[in-house]
Motif scaffolding. Structure first.
Motif, PDB file in Angstrom:
ATOM      1  N   UNK A  11       0.749  -1.166   0.015  1.00 44.15           N
ATOM      2  CA  UNK A  11      -0.003   0.034   0.046  1.00 44.15           C
ATOM      3  C   UNK A  11       1.007   1.312   0.162  1.00 44.15           C
ATOM      4  N   UNK A  36       1.958   4.723  -1.445  1.00 45.17           N
ATOM      5  CA  UNK A  36       1.573   5.599  -2.504  1.00 45.17           C
ATOM      6  C   UNK A  36       2.400   6.535  -2.656  1.00 45.17           C
ATOM      7  N   UNK A  40      -3.493   5.427  -8.141  1.00 46.35           N
ATOM      8  CA  UNK A  40      -4.930   6.054  -8.054  1.00 46.35           C
ATOM      9  C   UNK A  40      -5.529   5.846  -9.365  1.00 46.35           C
ATOM     10  N   UNK A  41      -6.748   6.623  -9.850  1.00 50.90           N
ATOM     11  CA  UNK A  41      -7.438   6.525 -11.030  1.00 50.90           C
ATOM     12  C   UNK A  41      -6.423   6.857 -12.046  1.00 50.90           C
ATOM     13  N   UNK A  42      -5.655   7.872 -11.798  1.00 51.69           N
ATOM     14  CA  UNK A  42      -4.672   8.299 -13.009  1.00 51.69           C
ATOM     15  C   UNK A  42      -3.487   7.054 -13.228  1.00 51.69           C
ATOM     16  N   UNK A  83      -1.207   6.307 -11.433  1.00 50.69           N
ATOM     17  CA  UNK A  83       0.198   6.986 -10.683  1.00 50.69           C
ATOM     18  C   UNK A  83       0.036   6.559  -9.126  1.00 50.69           C
ATOM     19  N   UNK A  84       0.959   6.494  -8.323  1.00 51.90           N
ATOM     20  CA  UNK A  84       1.125   6.657  -7.290  1.00 51.90           C
ATOM     21  C   UNK A  84       0.712   8.252  -6.727  1.00 51.90           C
ATOM     22  N   UNK A  85       0.239   8.661  -5.430  1.00 48.28           N
ATOM     23  CA  UNK A  85      -0.063   9.826  -5.270  1.00 48.28           C
ATOM     24  C   UNK A  85       0.868  10.842  -5.493  1.00 48.28           C
ATOM     25  N   UNK A  86       2.362  10.606  -5.188  1.00 50.52           N
ATOM     26  CA  UNK A  86       3.354  11.463  -5.265  1.00 50.52           C
ATOM     27  C   UNK A  86       3.801  11.343  -6.766  1.00 50.52           C
ATOM     28  N   UNK A  87       2.978  10.703  -7.598  1.00 50.93           N
ATOM     29  CA  UNK A  87       3.354  10.791  -9.204  1.00 50.93           C
ATOM     30  C   UNK A  87       4.001   9.729  -9.970  1.00 50.93           C
ATOM     31  N   UNK A 147      -4.723  -2.753  -3.154  1.00 54.48           N
ATOM     32  CA  UNK A 147      -5.704  -1.398  -2.695  1.00 54.48           C
ATOM     33  C   UNK A 147      -6.030  -0.417  -3.645  1.00 54.48           C
ATOM     34  N   UNK A 189      11.427  10.725  -9.074  1.00 54.23           N
ATOM     35  CA  UNK A 189      10.214  10.183  -8.453  1.00 54.23           C
ATOM     36  C   UNK A 189       8.968  10.435  -9.175  1.00 54.23           C
ATOM     37  N   UNK A 211      -5.454  15.926  -7.565  1.00 56.24           N
ATOM     38  CA  UNK A 211      -6.162  14.473  -7.477  1.00 56.24           C
ATOM     39  C   UNK A 211      -7.148  14.746  -6.203  1.00 56.24           C
ATOM     40  N   UNK A 254      -9.705  14.367  -3.457  1.00 54.27           N
ATOM     41  CA  UNK A 254     -10.096  13.097  -2.779  1.00 54.27           C
ATOM     42  C   UNK A 254     -10.904  13.408  -1.254  1.00 54.27           C
ATOM     43  N   UNK A 292      -4.108  16.509  -3.133  1.00 56.21           N
ATOM     44  CA  UNK A 292      -2.944  15.628  -3.218  1.00 56.21           C
ATOM     45  C   UNK A 292      -1.736  16.544  -3.317  1.00 56.21           C
ATOM     46  N   UNK A 293      -0.508  15.640  -3.066  1.00 58.75           N
ATOM     47  CA  UNK A 293       0.602  16.178  -3.268  1.00 58.75           C
ATOM     48  C   UNK A 293       1.271  16.831  -4.218  1.00 58.75           C
ATOM     49  N   UNK A 294       0.880  16.482  -5.717  1.00 59.36           N
ATOM     50  CA  UNK A 294       1.527  16.897  -6.685  1.00 59.36           C
ATOM     51  C   UNK A 294       1.339  18.323  -6.879  1.00 59.36           C
ATOM     52  N   UNK A 342       4.156  20.059  -5.104  1.00 57.90           N
ATOM     53  CA  UNK A 342       5.449  19.787  -5.833  1.00 57.90           C
ATOM     54  C   UNK A 342       5.608  20.830  -7.019  1.00 57.90           C
ATOM     55  N   UNK A 344      -4.261   6.248   4.774  1.00 58.08           N
ATOM     56  CA  UNK A 344      -4.282   5.166   4.101  1.00 58.08           C
ATOM     57  C   UNK A 344      -5.436   5.334   3.045  1.00 58.08           C
TER      58      UNK A 344
END
Lengths: 808, 201
Positions: A150, A152, A179-181, A183-187, A209, A308, B49, B51, B97-99, B102, B175
């Motif tokens: 899990x 992200x 996620x839906x895109x 990618x991981x949350x951080x891209x 997940x 990243x 993103x 959520x 979201x984090x992007x 950045x 999570x």
């Protein structure tokens, strides 16, 4: 059969959800599920047993959140007791279940619930330490493998994988939450995750997940296309929602198994479930997969590095590695390193990215600075502002290791060569951290004068790498080029070496192209043509200057001519913007009409700044200096009046923040021109006074402080910018050492106002004769008075006015 | 617990809201200002993103402003006043979201003017996410014959930021939506909101 044999021979099955099952059994909101290993072992064992009866091979221990952030060392519910009980529960269930298939226990390791720096507040090494503790206990109590799941954020995943590698030899699997895109949350995209994870030695990689099985199919396909290890897929039973106070998921066992058929076809070999899945889901999946054969796991011969977010693949299209972050032969860069001017270095990086570099080389070696500390800082700061992969360029092994450790992604490593000593120092790092290693064809006997000689060294390096378990795809050979002014045959030998390495060793190549012209006039002309020749002879990557028009011309035309630029799109983009690249700076004719009519009585430069036109302001400044205007007259006559017009507008609320800042940036553009004019002429710009600026301890919001800094800079003040999250002690010592009498403090949050107060207290206690001006979103005149500030500035202009008064 | 996701393309992000955060006075906004903010909104949409996760809980409020939250009893006069007449609450956590963070860090290095615009557009984007979620919840509650009170976040009035710990312990947004709480009780990613919405029936 051990676990590695098992996952490479047909399907292997993970169990499914845990949290949802425990909630049904009465787990309360806010209650830590891991405690049930000790409080309700019978429930945990029953859950494991039910999964085993539906055909599961690998049980995930109930330790998702078992880490030292949540559990201490003492008492019944200590981290050690939780983990030992969790593994014991899984073992007990296995001993009671039918022995009809292989069973394994995976120590389940979830994310820490903290974002790592720079996004969050956790240090990378702190995360590594926490993961180590959990994984060490898992190994101690007999887990068969470690499942990091899990994740992200690829950085956190790296911390966990690195920790595992440092405390155990157990196989490690990684599954991430996309996620839906996709990618991981951080891209990070799936192939980048594969590159990083394989570099850190995982035995299987996959996804779990956050998505249902149907949405996962395309991601599994991508993972499978790039992974040389088995692929895992543990989907949710769709998305959760609440019905009558209970969490339910919308995909039942039958539909789940049907969707898992797609996952099998997409290439996954290890199947299971995550949130909302039950023994029934897994049983249906086991039955469904009986009708299929698992895709064989194959070695993928793909050379890649990653940041990243994304990867750069070394294939037909040559890769551009920007060489500008390097002090060699650059006095300004050297000065920036000595002055610890990180902004200058970041700017070099961003400019190269804008000019289309694919990767940035990073070399910060200078005898008089601490290279190790500087390398770590520059790598981290660069990664905060650019998503390009980096090439770590140093001969200092300690700097190399520390940089590879904190690097977020799979880095390029510059370099190893044919010397035993160097290979023995660098290859263990490549093996441990992953990376694509540049291999120079030089050894104890120097650089061979023939192409065959260089080929032989390349071969030797590949062989030695293999001894360390480093694959040929993770080596890129640099056959070196020397100046043709000293070695007339140099270009020919290098080009032949490129061909030989490609054809005989199936290897990738890289070159520091510009060495070829050393000692010649107009070097760019030679470099550009040699670059074309090298690309034609198979060069995979060039370390080069993306600001060089000749190099970029060579690159774009080569790609277009070789059908590796779809529809010549990049070439057309480049060519249509060409004039601005050729000319050093846009020029403006003196006396040209000002840009706006309502400013017709103002000078063109003043207008350019009030309108926020940075390029035009810079061009006009060069123009004025060229026609003989004194720098000081330009500053006092045009720049300061322009800033005043905008500043007054801001105070009267006819001009707003973005316009104020755009003007400030335009003025900075003009000042940069004046600064380099001063440097050329050995003169120094008079500064009006020194001011410390800092965002206080605990506060990482620096935009307000930066705005004030830009304006103060423009008004001619010497700003000592201490950054954000600054200890009061540092502010006091800086004021003392540099004898600075004006200090600007910024705080954005109510929670950090006390830190501001503490800073002021310490400044006063040190007996310094300083004035303190404070600002920031939460501050008011009242607050400022309460904490003993000398001045509350409601916005950036007010700080400027206060500085003017102070230094008047 | 429910997870709420919406495509950033479908968020209604108000350019005037973003301009207001930048300190603009409505009457002096020019077409050019609107264009700049609109362009930034489109860039932020690509990065966002959006959520959220939420859960419904019973609530009781005592006369001396003690409120029973799912994570314990808290004392807040302002929240108690806001929740006057409510028997239940929603608690939600939302993030873009984090992007975005950045990109903002990068913009600070490239153009401080653009960074300021991004900053306000990011704030407007998470507000838009909260508004959409809020509206969904309102409809649900209206169907049941109830009404919603205005949302209220830790840090408003006398409701201490300490409540973030409690909210995070029950929603576990780390999570489900990747939202984390820093040791200083500030959330990361930066453009995030937690809030309580009273349900009156």
């Amino acid at each position: 059969m051990n676990i590695l044999e098992k996952i490479n021979s047909g399907f292997t099955y993970f169990d499914g959800g845990c949290g949802t099952i425990l909630q049904e059994q009465g787990l309360k909101p806010g209650e830590l599920p891991e405690t049930w290993n000790i409080i309700h072992p019978e429930i945990i064992q029953k859950m494991h047993y039910d999964y085993l009866c539906s055909g599961v091979n690998i049980l995930k221990t109930n330790t998702f959140g078992a880490n030292s952030l949540k559990f201490g060392d003492e008492g019944e519910l200590s981290l050690e007791n939780i983990i030992s009980a969790a593994i014991n529960n899984a073992r007990t269930a296995i001993s009671q279940a039918p022995a009809d298939t292989e069973r394994y226990v995976a120590l389940d390791v979830g994310p820490l619930g903290k974002l790592l720096k720079p996004l969050g507040d956790m240090e990378f090494e702190h995360a590594v330490t926490i993961f180590k503790k959990t994984i060490e206990l898992g190994a101690k109590y007999g887990a068969d493998l470690v499942l990091v799941e899990t994740m992200n954020d690829i950085y956190e995943a790296k911390a966990a994988l690195l920790a595992a590698g440092e405390v155990t030899d157990l196989p490690v699997f990684l599954t991430c939450a996309y996620d839906e895109s996709g990618k991981l949350l951080t891209g990070a995209d799936p192939k980048s995750v594969v590159a990083v994870a394989e570099g850190l030695g995982v035995s299987a990689v996959g996804i779990n997940c956050s998505l249902g099985p149907k949405q996962m199919a395309p991601l599994v396909e991508e993972l499978s296309a790039y992974a040389s290890v088995p692929v895992i897929c543990n989907p949710n039973a769709g998305l959760p929602r609440t019905e009558n106070g209970k969490t339910v998921f919308d995909v039942g066992p039958e539909d789940f198994a049907k969707a898992m058929k797609l996952i099998i076809e997409a290439g996954a070999q290890i199947l299971g479930g995550c949130c909302g899945t039950t023994p029934a889901h897994i049983k249906a999946t086991v039955l469904e997969s009986a009708n299929h054969t698992a895709k064989p796991v194959t070695e993928k011969n793909i050379t890649m590095v990653t940041s990243y977010t994304h990867s750069v693949i070394f294939d037909r299209k040559p890769i551009l590695i920007g060489e500008r972050i390097n002090p060699t032969g650059k006095s300004k860069f050297k000065q920036a390193l000595r002055d610890h001017n990180i902004d200058y270095i970041l700017q070099e990086g961003l400019t190269q990215q804008e000019k289309k570099a694919d990767i940035l080389d990073v070399n910060v070696g200078l005898p008089e600075i601490d290279e190790v500390a500087m390398m770590i800082e520059v790598v981290c700061e660069l990664q905060a502002v650019t998503d390009l992969p980096l090439q770590i360029d140093t001969t200092n092994v300690e700097a190399m290791e520390k940089a590879l450790r904190v690097y977020n992604g799979k880095a390029m490593i510059n370099s190893v060569n044919g010397k035993e000593e160097v290979m023995n120092a660098i290859f263990p790092l490549v093996k441990k951290y992953g990376g694509l290693c540049v291999a120079l064809t030089i050894d104890e006997d120097g650089i061979p004068t023939t192409a065959e000689g260089r080929l032989a060294i390349a071969k030797k390096i590949y062989e030695k790498a293999a001894e360390y378990g480093i694959k040929p795809k993770d080596i890129i050979v640099d056959p070196l080029c020397m100046s043709i002014s000293a070695e007339p045959e140099s270009a020919n030998v290098t080009l032949e070496a490129l061909r030989l390495i490609r054809d005989k060793l199936n290897g990738k190549t890289s070159l520091g192209v510009s060495n070829i012209s050393f000692g010649l006039p107009s070097r760019d002309l030679v470099n550009g043509t040699f670059f074309t020749m090298a690309m034609q002879n198979g060069l995979s990557a060039a370390i080069m200057n993306p600001n060089s028009a000749e190099m970029m011309k060579a690159y774009y035309t080569f790609c277009a001519l070789n059908a590796i630029d779809a529809n010549c799109g990049d070439y057309i983009d480049y060519a249509s913007n060409l004039p601005s690249m050729v000319a050093a700076a846009p020029t403006v004719k003196p006396g040209e009409a000002p840009v706006a009519n309502d400013n017709s009585n103002l000078d063109a430069l003043t207008v350019a700044i009030t309108k926020g036109l940075k390029d035009r302001a810079a061009a006009l400044t060069s123009e004025y200096l060229g026609r003989g205007d004194q720098a000081i007259d330009i500053i006092d006559g045009y720049l300061i009046p322009a800033l005043d017009i905008v500043g007054k507008g801001f105070e009267k609320k006819t001009v707003f923040l973005p316009q104020l800042l755009m003007s400030a940036e335009a003025a900075s553009g003009a000042f940069d021109v004046i600064k380099s004019y001063f440097e050329k002429n050995g003169a120094k710009q008079e500064k009006k006074g020194k001011i410390i600026m800092a965002t206080v301890k605990g506060d990482i919001h620096d935009i307000g402080k930066n705005i004030v800094k830009v304006l103060l800079d423009n008004y001619g003040y010497d700003v000592v910018d201490l950054g954000k999250d600054v200890d009061p002690e540092i502010i006091v010592s800086t004021a003392k050492e540099q004898n600075i009498r004006l200090v600007g403090l910024s705080a954005l949050m109510t929670t950090t106002v006390p830190a501001m107060e503490e800073t002021i207290k310490q400044l006063r206690a040190a007996g310094l004769d300083v004035k303190v001006v404070v600002g920031g979103a939460v501050l008011t005149q009242e607050y400022a008075d309460m904490i003993g500030a000398d001045k509350y500035a409601k916005d950036a202009m007010e700080t400027v006015r206060y500085a003017e008064e102070f230094f008047a | 617990m429910d997870i709420y996701t919406i495509n950033a393309k479908d968020l209604v992000i108000n350019e005037y809201e973003a301009l207001r955060y930048l300190g603009y006075v409505r009457s002096s906004i020019t077409d050019e200002d609107i264009e700049i903010v609109k362009a930034a909104i489109e860039e932020v949409r690509v990065l966002a993103a959006p959520k959220a996760c939420f859960e419904r809980y019973p609530v009781t409020i005592s006369e001396d402003f003690d409120i029973t939250m799912p994570y314990g009893i808290i004392h807040s006069k302002d929240l108690a006043t806001n929740l006057n007449g409510c028997s239940e609450i929603y608690i939600f956590a939302a993030t873009i979201g984090p992007r975005f963070d950045m990109a903002l860090t990068r913009q600070r290095q490239i153009s401080i003017a653009k960074a300021a615009v991004y900053q306000s557009v990011g704030a407007a984007t998470v507000e838009a996410l909260c508004d959409t979620l809020n509206e969904d919840l309102r409809r649900k509650v209206v169907e049941e014959g109830g009404t919603l009170h205005p949302r209220f976040s830790p840090g408003f009035g006398d409701m201490s930021l300490d409540n973030q710990k409690g909210i995070f312990s029950v929603l576990r947004p780390e999570k489900s939506i990747g939202l984390t709480l820093k040791d200083n009780l500030i959330m990361a990613p930066e453009k995030s909101v937690t809030a309580i919405i009273g349900i009156e029936k």
